[in-house]
Design a protein around this motif. Structure first.
Motif, PDB file in Angstrom:
ATOM      1  N   ALA A 222      43.183  46.234  51.254  1.00 59.58           N
ATOM      2  CA  ALA A 222      42.776  44.938  51.784  1.00 59.58           C
ATOM      3  C   ALA A 222      42.061  45.094  53.126  1.00 59.58           C
ATOM      4  O   ALA A 222      41.068  44.400  53.391  1.00 59.58           O
ATOM      5  N   LEU A 226      37.905  44.183  54.116  1.00 63.02           N
ATOM      6  CA  LEU A 226      37.464  43.279  55.175  1.00 63.02           C
ATOM      7  C   LEU A 226      36.157  43.726  55.807  1.00 63.02           C
ATOM      8  O   LEU A 226      35.378  42.906  56.304  1.00 63.02           O
ATOM      9  N   GLU A 230      31.250  43.958  49.551  1.00 64.74           N
ATOM     10  CA  GLU A 230      31.351  43.266  48.282  1.00 64.74           C
ATOM     11  C   GLU A 230      30.858  41.828  48.409  1.00 64.74           C
ATOM     12  O   GLU A 230      30.836  41.252  49.499  1.00 64.74           O
ATOM     13  N   ASP A 231      30.481  41.246  47.251  1.00 67.44           N
ATOM     14  CA  ASP A 231      30.097  39.846  47.216  1.00 67.44           C
ATOM     15  C   ASP A 231      31.257  38.973  47.683  1.00 67.44           C
ATOM     16  O   ASP A 231      32.412  39.264  47.410  1.00 67.44           O
ATOM     17  N   GLY A 232      30.957  37.869  48.383  1.00 63.85           N
ATOM     18  CA  GLY A 232      31.990  37.044  48.976  1.00 63.85           C
ATOM     19  C   GLY A 232      33.016  36.536  47.989  1.00 63.85           C
ATOM     20  O   GLY A 232      34.218  36.663  48.209  1.00 63.85           O
ATOM     21  N   GLU A 233      32.600  35.956  46.866  1.00 61.75           N
ATOM     22  CA  GLU A 233      33.525  35.400  45.886  1.00 61.75           C
ATOM     23  C   GLU A 233      34.360  36.489  45.226  1.00 61.75           C
ATOM     24  O   GLU A 233      35.568  36.337  45.019  1.00 61.75           O
ATOM     25  N   THR A 234      33.696  37.597  44.906  1.00 64.99           N
ATOM     26  CA  THR A 234      34.412  38.727  44.283  1.00 64.99           C
ATOM     27  C   THR A 234      35.466  39.278  45.225  1.00 64.99           C
ATOM     28  O   THR A 234      36.596  39.581  44.828  1.00 64.99           O
ATOM     29  N   ARG A 235      35.099  39.382  46.498  1.00 63.41           N
ATOM     30  CA  ARG A 235      36.046  39.921  47.476  1.00 63.41           C
ATOM     31  C   ARG A 235      37.229  38.985  47.673  1.00 63.41           C
ATOM     32  O   ARG A 235      38.372  39.435  47.777  1.00 63.41           O
ATOM     33  N   ARG A 236      36.954  37.674  47.729  1.00 67.51           N
ATOM     34  CA  ARG A 236      38.047  36.726  47.909  1.00 67.51           C
ATOM     35  C   ARG A 236      39.057  36.802  46.766  1.00 67.51           C
ATOM     36  O   ARG A 236      40.261  36.773  46.978  1.00 67.51           O
ATOM     37  N   LYS A 237      38.551  36.898  45.537  1.00 60.51           N
ATOM     38  CA  LYS A 237      39.453  36.976  44.382  1.00 60.51           C
ATOM     39  C   LYS A 237      40.266  38.270  44.414  1.00 60.51           C
ATOM     40  O   LYS A 237      41.471  38.272  44.156  1.00 60.51           O
ATOM     41  N   GLN A 239      41.003  40.037  47.051  1.00 61.22           N
ATOM     42  CA  GLN A 239      41.969  39.962  48.146  1.00 61.22           C
ATOM     43  C   GLN A 239      43.159  39.088  47.779  1.00 61.22           C
ATOM     44  O   GLN A 239      44.314  39.437  48.078  1.00 61.22           O
ATOM     45  N   ASP A 240      42.908  37.972  47.113  1.00 57.40           N
ATOM     46  CA  ASP A 240      44.009  37.109  46.688  1.00 57.40           C
ATOM     47  C   ASP A 240      44.940  37.842  45.732  1.00 57.40           C
ATOM     48  O   ASP A 240      46.174  37.694  45.795  1.00 57.40           O
TER      49      ASP A 240
END
Length: 334
Positions: A222, A226, A230-237, A239-240
């Protein structure tokens, strides 16, 4: 990758000139955690173990004084004897408390010094001082995680890595030895309290350690993400998903930890019941005195705290060694 050994000295480190936390400057880390302990604090560990021995020896004195107050001073109505034992008890606890104060401050210094040394070493590595290749985004995130969050628990445990087990085991051995001399048959109850714990504590701790290792690796990923690209949406998923996995791992650790606490407390309470039952039978049959039961209940309480501390130490030791292995591997391949 052979680590160069630093010069060993028995002179207490807090009294030496401040080295700025550069104990590990220009050197590779030792492969094993206790190699690191010896590198940074070998002489200090000797002094901490010596203080542990003094504190452990003093632990039997309050129990014996309590027994004598019940069996002699109160039974005989001797106020002079009572005053002497009360004064002796006060002197013992003041001396013991002073030694514990010195012991705790000293090993806290050792722990903070170790944390500072590790952080300085990793920081210089990130800056290329140790000859490491240029940092990538992922390795940069790993370095941030190691400096901010991973170095502290590894260094913090160093103060108690040897001295804690020496102190708590010393207390248990001295108190159990005293109780065996006092009443060997009743001492069997003490053994019955702790034998089951030698089985379930290591088994449950191994399960905790596996989850702790996985948690460190997940949080390291994680941290790397940071500063990744990576693409923002892909990274958010992603990370979640990582945070949810850490949540599950932490809950698993809590379940094992609190179950272990429940079982150890249950063993302790059953031990008190056994002492009251066997001791009461001995008193009624004239085979022992009431003061002996008081001494055994007090002794069991005295043993419980160091045993709990030893269990906590074992938990911390296994997790810290796992943390250090991950840290060492990251530095070795970085």
């Amino acid at each position: 990758m052979k680590a160069r050994s630093s010069q060993f000295s028995l002179w207490p480190s807090p009294w030496r000139a401040n080295d700025g936390g550069r104990t590990l400057s220009g050197e590779h880390l030792p492969r094993g955690y206790y190699g690191l302990v010896w590198r940074i604090s070998g002489g200090d560990q000797v002094w901490l173990c010596a203080l542990s021995g003094l504190i452990a020896i003093l632990n039997t004195a309050p129990i014996e004084i309590q027994r004598r107050v019940v069996d002699r001073s109160l039974k005989e109505g001797n106020f002079h004897s009572l005053g002497f034992f009360v004064l002796a008890y006060a002197c013992v606890v003041v001396l013991q408390g002073s030694l514990k104060l010195l012991f705790n401050i000293y090993r806290s210094w050792v722990a903070e010094h170790a944390t500072r040394s590790l952080r300085s070493f990793i920081n210089r590595r990130q800056e290329g001082v140790t000859g490491a290749p240029a940092a990538t985004a992922a390795s940069e995130g790993t370095d941030i995680s190691m400096i901010i969050s991973e170095s502290e628990p590894v260094g913090a445990f160093m103060g108690e890595s040897i001295s804690e087990v020496a102190l708590q085991a010393g207390i248990m051995i001295s108190v159990i030895g005293y109780l065996i001399v006092l009443q060997p048959v009743m001492a069997i109850v003490i053994a019955a309290v702790f034998l089951p714990q030698f089985i379930f504590v290591p088994l449950m701790q191994r399960a905790i350690t596996r989850r702790a290792e996985e948690r460190i690796a997940t949080l390291r990923s994680a941290s790397a993400a940071l500063v990744g690209e990576e693409d923002g949406e892909t990274r958010r998923k992603a990370q979640d998903d990582r945070f949810a996995h850490v949540f599950d791992l932490n809950m698993g650790v809590f379940k094992f930890k609190f179950t272990m606490n429940f079982l150890t407390n249950l063993c302790h309470q059953l031990g008190i019941a056994g002492i009251l039952g066997i001791g009461g039978w001995f008193v009624v049959s004239g085979r022992t005195q009431v003061g002996t039961i008081v001494a055994f209940i007090s002794g069991l309480a005295t043993i419980k705290d160091p045993w709990d501390d030893l269990t906590t130490w074992y938990q911390s030791m296994t997790v810290t060694r796992a943390r250090y292995k991950l840290l060492f591997d990251a530095l070795a391949t970085g």
